[in-house]
Design a protein around this motif. Structure first.
Motif, PDB file in Angstrom:
ATOM      1  N   LEU A   6       0.825  -1.197   0.000  1.00 50.88           N
ATOM      2  CA  LEU A   6       0.000   0.000   0.000  1.00 50.88           C
ATOM      3  C   LEU A   6       0.861   1.249   0.000  1.00 50.88           C
ATOM      4  O   LEU A   6       0.542   2.239  -0.658  1.00 50.88           O
ATOM      5  CB  LEU A   6      -0.914  -0.003   1.229  1.00 50.88           C
ATOM      6  N   SER A   7       1.966   1.208   0.720  1.00 56.04           N
ATOM      7  CA  SER A   7       2.841   2.376   0.783  1.00 56.04           C
ATOM      8  C   SER A   7       3.403   2.712  -0.586  1.00 56.04           C
ATOM      9  O   SER A   7       3.689   3.872  -0.876  1.00 56.04           O
ATOM     10  CB  SER A   7       3.980   2.123   1.784  1.00 56.04           C
ATOM     11  N   ASP A   8       3.606   1.696  -1.429  1.00 56.62           N
ATOM     12  CA  ASP A   8       4.131   1.939  -2.766  1.00 56.62           C
ATOM     13  C   ASP A   8       3.189   2.799  -3.586  1.00 56.62           C
ATOM     14  O   ASP A   8       3.608   3.475  -4.536  1.00 56.62           O
ATOM     15  CB  ASP A   8       4.360   0.609  -3.502  1.00 56.62           C
ATOM     16  N   GLN A   9       1.896   2.765  -3.235  1.00 50.78           N
ATOM     17  CA  GLN A   9       0.928   3.499  -4.013  1.00 50.78           C
ATOM     18  C   GLN A   9       0.879   4.967  -3.625  1.00 50.78           C
ATOM     19  O   GLN A   9       0.182   5.774  -4.233  1.00 50.78           O
ATOM     20  CB  GLN A   9      -0.463   2.876  -3.819  1.00 50.78           C
ATOM     21  N   VAL A  10       1.598   5.332  -2.564  1.00 53.94           N
ATOM     22  CA  VAL A  10       1.566   6.715  -2.094  1.00 53.94           C
ATOM     23  C   VAL A  10       2.266   7.620  -3.096  1.00 53.94           C
ATOM     24  O   VAL A  10       3.408   7.391  -3.470  1.00 53.94           O
ATOM     25  CB  VAL A  10       2.257   6.828  -0.714  1.00 53.94           C
ATOM     26  N   ALA A  11       1.574   8.606  -3.580  1.00 53.71           N
ATOM     27  CA  ALA A  11       2.154   9.511  -4.568  1.00 53.71           C
ATOM     28  C   ALA A  11       3.197  10.386  -3.899  1.00 53.71           C
ATOM     29  O   ALA A  11       3.100  10.734  -2.731  1.00 53.71           O
ATOM     30  CB  ALA A  11       1.061  10.381  -5.190  1.00 53.71           C
ATOM     31  N   ARG A  12       4.207  10.759  -4.668  1.00 53.44           N
ATOM     32  CA  ARG A  12       5.237  11.646  -4.160  1.00 53.44           C
ATOM     33  C   ARG A  12       4.658  13.060  -4.033  1.00 53.44           C
ATOM     34  O   ARG A  12       4.253  13.671  -5.014  1.00 53.44           O
ATOM     35  CB  ARG A  12       6.435  11.639  -5.115  1.00 53.44           C
ATOM     36  N   LYS A  13       4.574  13.573  -2.821  1.00 55.51           N
ATOM     37  CA  LYS A  13       4.046  14.897  -2.594  1.00 55.51           C
ATOM     38  C   LYS A  13       4.686  15.465  -1.347  1.00 55.51           C
ATOM     39  O   LYS A  13       5.441  14.799  -0.651  1.00 55.51           O
ATOM     40  CB  LYS A  13       2.519  14.860  -2.464  1.00 55.51           C
ATOM     41  N   ALA A  14       4.348  16.723  -1.045  1.00 51.75           N
ATOM     42  CA  ALA A  14       4.907  17.370   0.136  1.00 51.75           C
ATOM     43  C   ALA A  14       4.433  16.654   1.388  1.00 51.75           C
ATOM     44  O   ALA A  14       3.289  16.201   1.459  1.00 51.75           O
ATOM     45  CB  ALA A  14       4.491  18.831   0.160  1.00 51.75           C
ATOM     46  N   PRO A  15       5.302  16.531   2.407  1.00 51.58           N
ATOM     47  CA  PRO A  15       4.877  15.835   3.635  1.00 51.58           C
ATOM     48  C   PRO A  15       3.775  16.594   4.350  1.00 51.58           C
ATOM     49  O   PRO A  15       3.630  17.816   4.218  1.00 51.58           O
ATOM     50  CB  PRO A  15       6.165  15.787   4.462  1.00 51.58           C
ATOM     51  N   GLY A  16       2.974  15.843   5.131  1.00 53.87           N
ATOM     52  CA  GLY A  16       1.897  16.462   5.887  1.00 53.87           C
ATOM     53  C   GLY A  16       2.418  17.239   7.082  1.00 53.87           C
ATOM     54  O   GLY A  16       3.596  17.178   7.434  1.00 53.87           O
ATOM     55  N   LYS A  17       1.526  17.972   7.732  1.00 55.68           N
ATOM     56  CA  LYS A  17       1.882  18.792   8.893  1.00 55.68           C
ATOM     57  C   LYS A  17       1.289  18.176  10.152  1.00 55.68           C
ATOM     58  O   LYS A  17       0.150  17.711  10.153  1.00 55.68           O
ATOM     59  CB  LYS A  17       1.369  20.215   8.712  1.00 55.68           C
ATOM     60  N   LEU A  18       2.077  18.186  11.231  1.00 61.15           N
ATOM     61  CA  LEU A  18       1.662  17.606  12.504  1.00 61.15           C
ATOM     62  C   LEU A  18       1.283  18.719  13.472  1.00 61.15           C
ATOM     63  O   LEU A  18       2.076  19.632  13.715  1.00 61.15           O
ATOM     64  CB  LEU A  18       2.799  16.760  13.090  1.00 61.15           C
ATOM     65  N   THR A  19       0.079  18.611  14.008  1.00 61.33           N
ATOM     66  CA  THR A  19      -0.376  19.531  15.045  1.00 61.33           C
ATOM     67  C   THR A  19      -0.623  18.733  16.323  1.00 61.33           C
ATOM     68  O   THR A  19      -1.363  17.735  16.299  1.00 61.33           O
ATOM     69  CB  THR A  19      -1.664  20.252  14.623  1.00 61.33           C
ATOM     70  N   ILE A  20       0.010  19.157  17.416  1.00 56.72           N
ATOM     71  CA  ILE A  20      -0.105  18.453  18.700  1.00 56.72           C
ATOM     72  C   ILE A  20      -0.909  19.323  19.667  1.00 56.72           C
ATOM     73  O   ILE A  20      -0.560  20.495  19.889  1.00 56.72           O
ATOM     74  CB  ILE A  20       1.284  18.148  19.293  1.00 56.72           C
ATOM     75  N   PHE A  21      -1.955  18.742  20.235  1.00 58.70           N
ATOM     76  CA  PHE A  21      -2.714  19.385  21.302  1.00 58.70           C
ATOM     77  C   PHE A  21      -2.210  18.786  22.613  1.00 58.70           C
ATOM     78  O   PHE A  21      -2.501  17.638  22.941  1.00 58.70           O
ATOM     79  CB  PHE A  21      -4.210  19.149  21.098  1.00 58.70           C
ATOM     80  N   ALA A  22      -1.428  19.584  23.342  1.00 58.78           N
ATOM     81  CA  ALA A  22      -0.699  19.066  24.504  1.00 58.78           C
ATOM     82  C   ALA A  22      -1.270  19.639  25.795  1.00 58.78           C
ATOM     83  O   ALA A  22      -1.875  20.729  25.823  1.00 58.78           O
ATOM     84  CB  ALA A  22       0.783  19.419  24.388  1.00 58.78           C
ATOM     85  N   SER A  23      -1.050  18.891  26.859  1.00 60.40           N
ATOM     86  CA  SER A  23      -1.398  19.352  28.196  1.00 60.40           C
ATOM     87  C   SER A  23      -0.462  18.659  29.174  1.00 60.40           C
ATOM     88  O   SER A  23       0.410  17.882  28.767  1.00 60.40           O
ATOM     89  CB  SER A  23      -2.858  19.039  28.524  1.00 60.40           C
ATOM     90  N   TYR A  24      -0.643  18.932  30.447  1.00 65.69           N
ATOM     91  CA  TYR A  24       0.244  18.323  31.438  1.00 65.69           C
ATOM     92  C   TYR A  24      -0.383  17.123  32.135  1.00 65.69           C
ATOM     93  O   TYR A  24       0.291  16.399  32.851  1.00 65.69           O
ATOM     94  CB  TYR A  24       0.690  19.359  32.472  1.00 65.69           C
ATOM     95  N   PHE A  25      -1.702  16.906  31.899  1.00 63.84           N
ATOM     96  CA  PHE A  25      -2.354  15.774  32.564  1.00 63.84           C
ATOM     97  C   PHE A  25      -3.651  15.474  31.826  1.00 63.84           C
ATOM     98  O   PHE A  25      -4.231  16.353  31.179  1.00 63.84           O
ATOM     99  CB  PHE A  25      -2.631  16.098  34.036  1.00 63.84           C
ATOM    100  N   CYS A  26      -4.099  14.239  31.942  1.00 63.04           N
ATOM    101  CA  CYS A  26      -5.339  13.861  31.287  1.00 63.04           C
ATOM    102  C   CYS A  26      -6.512  14.601  31.939  1.00 63.04           C
ATOM    103  O   CYS A  26      -6.518  14.847  33.157  1.00 63.04           O
ATOM    104  CB  CYS A  26      -5.553  12.355  31.355  1.00 63.04           C
ATOM    105  N   GLY A  27      -7.499  14.960  31.122  1.00 68.50           N
ATOM    106  CA  GLY A  27      -8.649  15.697  31.620  1.00 68.50           C
ATOM    107  C   GLY A  27      -8.553  17.184  31.426  1.00 68.50           C
ATOM    108  O   GLY A  27      -9.501  17.923  31.766  1.00 68.50           O
ATOM    109  N   ALA A  28      -7.415  17.678  30.864  1.00 70.05           N
ATOM    110  CA  ALA A  28      -7.260  19.120  30.672  1.00 70.05           C
ATOM    111  C   ALA A  28      -8.104  19.631  29.510  1.00 70.05           C
ATOM    112  O   ALA A  28      -8.324  20.838  29.390  1.00 70.05           O
ATOM    113  CB  ALA A  28      -5.793  19.464  30.451  1.00 70.05           C
ATOM    114  N   GLY A  29      -8.562  18.728  28.619  1.00 72.20           N
ATOM    115  CA  GLY A  29      -9.417  19.142  27.512  1.00 72.20           C
ATOM    116  C   GLY A  29      -8.723  19.177  26.166  1.00 72.20           C
ATOM    117  O   GLY A  29      -9.193  19.814  25.233  1.00 72.20           O
ATOM    118  N   LYS A  30      -7.624  18.480  26.032  1.00 74.75           N
ATOM    119  CA  LYS A  30      -6.894  18.509  24.762  1.00 74.75           C
ATOM    120  C   LYS A  30      -7.657  17.814  23.646  1.00 74.75           C
ATOM    121  O   LYS A  30      -7.625  18.252  22.486  1.00 74.75           O
ATOM    122  CB  LYS A  30      -5.498  17.893  24.935  1.00 74.75           C
ATOM    123  N   ARG A  31      -8.368  16.700  23.944  1.00 77.02           N
ATOM    124  CA  ARG A  31      -9.148  16.018  22.905  1.00 77.02           C
ATOM    125  C   ARG A  31     -10.295  16.903  22.425  1.00 77.02           C
ATOM    126  O   ARG A  31     -10.584  16.989  21.229  1.00 77.02           O
ATOM    127  CB  ARG A  31      -9.681  14.693  23.418  1.00 77.02           C
TER     128      ARG A  31
END
Length: 881
Positions: A6-31
């Motif tokens: 399946l990976s072979d079928q991936v077209a050559r294009k610009a890489p995607g962008k990663l966005t991280i929603f971070a917090s210091y503990f679970c329950g802070a509301g990142k999801r």
């Protein structure tokens, strides 16, 4: 799994962008924040899907998720219950613009393609898919020591720092610890709430904010293109198997990040390395992997003097700071010896040396660590060798005693025995026991009173002590020399193989030969099975396997799963397989032979049972680097040759166009002018004038036809498209046919045909040889004055018929003879520049004669003139009665 397909079928294009929603503990509301951001992206027209989310009693999140399509997840049984895992293949096949995946630090279950979810996300980014994900900052690798000091334990799920630092965007979801506790209480997460105090949550929040601030500073200094400045500092961290070495590595990594400088992790391998217990070796491997994960380059040196080796490496590598850990073992005053730190300060006074305290971690682990200390093993074979040597020494000592030798001779004999024990055995314990046995045996057997451990003379105790120390010292020195000799022999052998590999690769001329040489050298160097895949158009070709045991089966290396791992390496340009975190259950470690982003081949080395150590890995990478350079050189050579051929063809084309544009204009102008005069004023010309004009038109047209025929023939011969229709022909008839088609101006010359006394047959393509004769005779007519003699004759010599055309014209200068058969060359104007002398005729003759397996030459015809001679194969007639 069929991931690589399946990976072979991936077209050559610009890489995607990663966005991280971070917090210091679970329950802070990142999801919740991630889902809100995804909803906004969808309103802007983006194709947004959910890759993997879990809603565990946060009632505000599921309604938000209903707006998005969910990609199918894999459900896998694990320890009696089922778990949902990201279906990486389905995500790549679906190819959305944005995908939501929870918990960046998650560890995948056994059997997954990657060990960590962050690696799955990296593959999605490489496929050009943007990713939103969540993370608790406490899971970042470099701050685990601080997390340990806050919570009293470290988390097992961690991500490398570079994943966090290289994210396109990090959005920190902050909440006051008091408000977080209230939210956890509202959601009835009492058990989770009871495990952490308000002060611990506050400390985690502070740590998370500081780490996010560090990332912002790093991003600002490095700029949008990620090419930040690097200071002149160079930090060296020392590796060991100590449990606290993890903290030292992380601290050094944070220092390197703060200074924006190079980080090197150094392991000094001493003679005690061979006695290291399996748990210690495993811990050392983990520490090396941690250093690599944090961006350090790992180096290995050899020697028993650790401080000296560190100082020498620091001087040679330009190190400015050394990071060490504090020893967890108490000092022993009666065996006082300068510490590693003190010796380094003496050896490297110009360097900054940083001592990292363990903050209690080593205290918690020191007991377990000391329990795993592995003493040198004592084999039965070593005991037998030692016993034989010492008994033999004692028997010879009795002989010396009976012969009246002095005690000094017998003591020297025992010293020799201790040396022999040290050299012939592997364990250093044998040397110690041999020294003790020698002293006791000498006392018991050869001092008065004999056969007793008592002594009469007061000086003997000193003698015994000196004898014991000398024996122990000589045995220890002999053991060290043996160890150094063995290590030097190994290093010299591998260095020799590296030189041999380099020299052999330089002699290789094809890609197949280069890869075969590399595989054979790796087989010889590592004594492991080697698998090589060549690559054509980013696809694997059939594998070539090099086995240690030629009779062994290759089925375990040719399975579809192993090929999938190799194909994944081609697609992602990363190592995978055994010993890595990608396809870790495969039999081999697969590495790409690459130069930059260009992958030439994939090499697999069998490591499932015995992983490569750091030195072996560095040697392997060096050999593969040499192989990549050889393949790059071979590719450049092929491209250079192709460019040379193309340049030559372009030059021929330019010369052809230049010649045609000049030479065709004159006969075409003559034809059109004569035809126009005949059409317009034909009635005014007399018959003689008309006949002359018709003759000129005919001659010019025939010249053009002959030119075009020569051009087509040369083109077909150069491209290999002309097929020879061989037949047995009489040379007389071929010459006669040629004379019927020569230039009309031949009537102004004296043509002489000297037939041979016998009928000669030639195995030729008659039409082409006729063309050769026409071109040579027309050439003689063109370059000799009217009235000249032109002689045609032939004879047989051996298996060839030699046909020559001689004239008595002005001849050809010696400097021009080597060039007359070159295309577009004429004697009068080297590069053709006049009418009816394009320089194609003789070049075509050479090509036709060479195609027949003959040769064509030009010589002088005395007293003046030229002789063109060419050879063709002689023919025979078979009579069937």
């Amino acid at each position: 799994m069929h991931a690589p397909a399946l990976s072979d079928q991936v077209a050559r294009k610009a890489p995607g962008k990663l966005t991280i929603f971070a917090s210091y503990f679970c329950g802070a509301g990142k999801r919740h924040a991630m889902l809100e951001a995804a909803r906004a992206a969808k309103r802007e027209g983006q194709d947004v899907v959910i890759g993997l989310l879990s809603f565990d009693a946060w009632p505000s999140d599921p309604p938000l998720a209903e707006d998005f399509e969910t990609v199918h997840c894999k459900t896998v049984a694990q320890d009696g219950h089922t778990e949902s895992e990201l279906d990486l293949d389905a995500c790549i096949k679906r190819r959305p613009q944005l995908i939501l995946i929870e918990d960046l630090s998650h560890t995948n279950i056994d059997g997954s393609r990657h060990r960590k979810r962050c690696q799955d996300i990296e593959e999605l980014l490489k496929a050009g898919i943007d990713v939103y994900t969540t993370l608790d900052v406490q899971h970042i690798e470099s701050i685990q020591d601080t997390v340990f000091s806050i919570l009293g334990f470290s988390t097992s799920e961690r991500i490398p720092d570079h994943v966090f630092d290289r994210a396109s965007r990090v959005e920190f979801i902050d909440i006051e610890p008091e408000r977080l506790q209230q939210r956890l209480l509202e959601q009835k997460k009492v058990q989770l709430l009871s495990r952490y105090s308000l002060s611990q949550l506050s400390a985690l929040r502070e740590l998370a904010l500081r780490r996010c601030a560090d990332r912002v500073a790093l991003y600002t200094q490095s700029g949008q293109n990620g090419t930040g400045y690097r200071s002149h500092e160079h930090i060296l961290v020392c590796l060991s198997s100590s449990p606290s070495n993890e903290k030292i590595i992380r601290t050094a990594a944070r220092m390197a990040s703060a200074f924006k400088c190079e980080l090197t992790a150094l392991f000094v391998e001493t003679k005690d390395f061979q006695w290291m217990s399996p748990p210690d070796k495993e811990r050392l491997r983990a520490n090396i992997h941690l250093a690599q994960q944090l961006g350090a380059s790992v180096e290995t040196v050899y020697g028993d003097d650790v401080a000296y080796q560190i100082s020498e490496f620091s001087h040679l590598s330009g190190v400015t700071k050394i990071v060490l850990g504090r020893s967890g073992f108490p000092s022993r005053p009666w065996f006082h010896k300068a510490s590693l730190t003190d010796r380094l300060i003496d050896l490297t006074p110009e360097l900054d040396i940083h001592i990292i305290p363990d903050n209690g971690m080593n205290h918690l682990l020191s007991t377990r660590y000391r329990e795993t200390v592995h003493l040198p093993s004592l084999s039965l074979l070593d005991l037998f060798k030692s016993a034989v040597i010492l008994v033999s020494t004692t028997l010879i000592g009795f002989l010396f005693y009976e012969l009246g030798f002095t005690d000094a001779n017998i003591i020297a004999l025992y010293l020799l025995g201790v040396l022999l024990v040290s050299v012939s055995t592997k364990s250093s314990i044998c040397s110690f026991f041999a020294a003790v046995f020698s002293v006791l045996t000498f006392n018991f057997c050869f001092t008065n009173p004999r056969f007793s451990l008592h002594v009469y003379e007061s000086g003997y105790p000193v003698t015994f002590l000196v004898m014991f120390l000398v024996s122990l010292l000589t045995g220890s020195l002999a053991s060290k020399l043996k160890s150094h000799a063995k290590r030097s022999a190994q290093v010299a052998w591998r260095t020799k193989l590296l030189f041999e590999t380099n020299q052999t690769l330089q002699k290789a001329r094809t890609q197949e030969e280069i890869l075969s040489v590399t595989a054979k050298q790796l087989l010889k160097m590592f004594q492991r099975d080697i698998i090589v895949y060549r690559i054509q158009q980013e696809k694997l070709t059939a594998s070539e396997i090099f086995l240690m045991d030629d009779t062994a089966s290759t089925d375990r290396y040719t399975s579809e799963k192993e090929r999938e791992v190799a194909q994944w390496v081609v697609t992602n340009n990363k190592r995978a397989g055994a010993g890595t975190e990608t396809f870790s259950d495969s039999r081999c470690t697969y590495l790409s032979v690459r130069k930059g982003d260009q992958v030439y081949a994939v090499v697999g080395i069998a490591t499932s049972d015995n992983p490569l150590d750091s030195f072996e890995t560095s040697v392997l990478l060096s050999v593969l680097g040499e192989c990549a350079l050889a393949l790059e050189s071979q590719k450049n050579l092929e491209e250079k040759e192709a460019a040379a051929v193309l340049a030559k063809n372009e030059q021929l084309r330019a010369n052809l166009l230049r010649s045609i544009s000049h030479d065709l204009r004159t006969p075409l102008t003559s034809i059109s002018g004569n035809a126009s005069n005949l059409l317009s004023n034909g009635d005014l010309f007399d018959d003689k004038t008309k006949k002359q004009m018709y003759t000129d038109i005919y001659d010019d047209a025939m010249w053009l036809i002959n030119l075009v025929e020569n051009l087509l023939s040369v083109s077909r011969l150069e491209e290999g498209r002309m097929n020879l229709h061989m037949s047995t022909e009489l040379v007389d008839e071929v010459v006669a046919e040629a004379l019927r088609h020569i230039n009309r101006k031949s009537v102004e010359y004296h043509l002489h045909v000297q037939n041979s006394d016998e009928y000669l047959l030639a195995q030729i393509d008659a039409k082409l040889i006729v063309q050769v004769l026409i071109n040579i005779i027309d050439n003689a007519i063109k370059y000799t004055p009217p009235g000249s003699d032109i002689t045609i004759e032939w004879n047989r010599k051996g298996d060839f018929i030699y046909i020559s055309v001689a004239d008595n014209g002005p001849g050809i200068p010696d400097q021009a003879k080597p060039h007359v058969f070159e295309m577009f060359y004429t004697v009068s104007n080297q590069i053709v520049d006049s009418r009816r002398s394009m320089g194609l005729g003789l070049a075509l003759c050479k090509s036709i004669v060479n195609a027949h397996g003959g040769e064509i030459t030009v010589t002088d015809h005395l007293p003046h003139g030229s002789v063109f001679t060419f050879s063709v194969p002689a023919g025979e007639v078979e009579l069937h009665e």
